[in-house]
Design an enzyme around this catalytic site. Structure first.
Site: not given
Ligand code: SAH
Ligand code: SF4
Length: 348
Positions: A91, A111, A115, A118, A335
């Site tokens: 995406e 990834c 998390c 996420c 996402c």
């Molecule tokens: N992996 C890297 C970059 C991609 S994620 C990272 O984690 O920083 C980019 C941002 O989106 C991160 O700050 C992550 O915590 C946030 N994010 C992921 N899932 C989310 C959700 N469901 N609601 C709000 N923010 C989210």
């Molecule tokens: Fe990976 Fe999503 Fe965690 Fe970023 S927030 S490190 S994309 S699992």
């Protein structure tokens, strides 16, 4: 077939030397692909025809085809699903905001960090992207904008994946996008968002390039952070902050801390106080991101009053903070991460 966008200017020069062509061909071809955004060698009119034919047999340029596109005209946000040469899909999001045109790119398919909140993390890890695949996402929207007389002004590495776990490809893509022969996007207009991979942050500090760094912290305590961000147990918060400090010393850039606020999980007054203590006296900025719901994720967004209370608790302790409400929710952008991408950690 090789991907032309995987090559740096130096690698292109080596390639042309290896086939007995003059060195300046590298600049010509790089300019066509990265500045004029051409995808077809036959359009490279300053190359001899036999060379164009040879190149088109050996290389593709930006080999990805747009699948579904979703737009939110009101927000000026557009998400595209790009299908890569091997059929994997990623995406990419374009955000239009006043005079900014920001592309949010993915660095991996899935990834490995996993998390809990996420959607990308929950899908697991499929593979790293190549530098060409990271860059082509920017070129895709640059091409679109060019048709409208506009250009990409900012790039955020906040799509799918953890950029610092795909370090070489990420840096190479950034350097190519930053190169004066190509789009020439300034270093300070990139933001690398990381979940806090300490060796990667330290390495980035030594690159001699002034990228913006955003660190996804999400918790002020190691125990809670380990639950939310499982794969970073090896990097205690103290080490992450020390690495960030080093990054700031080396680059003079302010670090942004991202904090996804989850109802009843990490949004208590005690958490706000602890976060303020951690960041006190640092060149830091906090971006609070109210959790963005996605199918299958077992969390809720806190009520507005709790978000505001968390913010006020930080402000009262002298911490610079902004709240970014979800944009792009209606188009399910990136996402549930689009909103984070909109944080605009980069200066104008
Ligand atoms: N992996 C890297 C970059 C991609 S994620 C990272 O984690 O920083 C980019 C941002 O989106 C991160 O700050 C992550 O915590 C946030 N994010 C992921 N899932 C989310 C959700 N469901 N609601 C709000 N923010 C989210
Ligand atoms: Fe990976 Fe999503 Fe965690 Fe970023 S927030 S490190 S994309 S699992």
């Amino acid at each position: 077939m090789r991907e032309l966008l995987d090559l740096s200017p130096a690698e292109l020069e080596a390639y042309f030397a290896s086939i007995g062509e003059p060195r300046y061909r590298a600049r010509q071809v790089f300019e066509w692909a990265w500045k004029h955004l051409v995808r077809d060698f036959s359009a490279m009119t300053n190359l001899p025809v036999p060379l164009r034919e040879r190149l088109s047999r050996e290389f593709a340029i930006g080999a990805a085809s747009p699948g579904a596109t979703v737009m939110d005209a009101e927000e000026g946000t557009e998400k595209v699903l790009l299908v890569l040469a091997d059929g994997e899909a990623i995406e990419t999001v374009l955000m239009r905001d006043a005079d900014r045109r920001t592309v949010c790119v993915s660095t991996q398919v899935g990834c490995p960090v996993g998390c809990a909140f996420c959607a990308t993390g929950r899908m697991g890890f499929r593979r790293d992207l190549t530098s060409g695949e990271i860059a082509l996402q920017v070129l895709f929207f640059a091409r679109r904008l060019k048709g409208e007389g506009e250009r990409v002004t900012h790039v955020v590495l906040m799509g799918m994946g953890e950029p610092l776990l795909n370090y070489e490809a990420t840096l190479k893509a950034i350097r190519n996008l930053n190169h004066p022969w190509g789009l020439n996007i300034g270093a300070r207009r990139f933001t690398v968002s990381t979940v806090g991979i300490v060796p990667g942050i330290l390495r980035l500090a030594r690159e001699g390039i002034q990228l913006n760094l955003a660190i996804s912290l999400h918790a002020p305590w190691d125990g809670l952070r380990a639950e939310l961000v499982p794969a970073t147990k090896r990097y205690p918060i103290a080490d992450v902050l020390a690495a960030a400090e080093q990054y700031t010393r080396a680059t003079k850039r302010r670090v942004t801390y991202e904090y996804v606020l989850i109802d009843g999980v990490n949004d208590s007054p005690a958490a706000a106080r602890a976060l303020a203590r951690l960041l006190a006296g640092r060149l830091a900025h906090v971006n609070l991101i109210p959790f963005n719901p996605a199918p299958g994720l077992p969390f809720r967004r806190p009520p507005l009053s709790r978000v505001e209370a968390f913010k006020r608790a930080l402000l009262a302790r002298g911490i610079d903070v902004t709240v970014r409400y979800s944009r792009g929710v209606r188009i399910q952008a990136g996402c549930g991460q689009l909103r984070a991408a909109r944080l605009g950690a980069t200066p104008r």
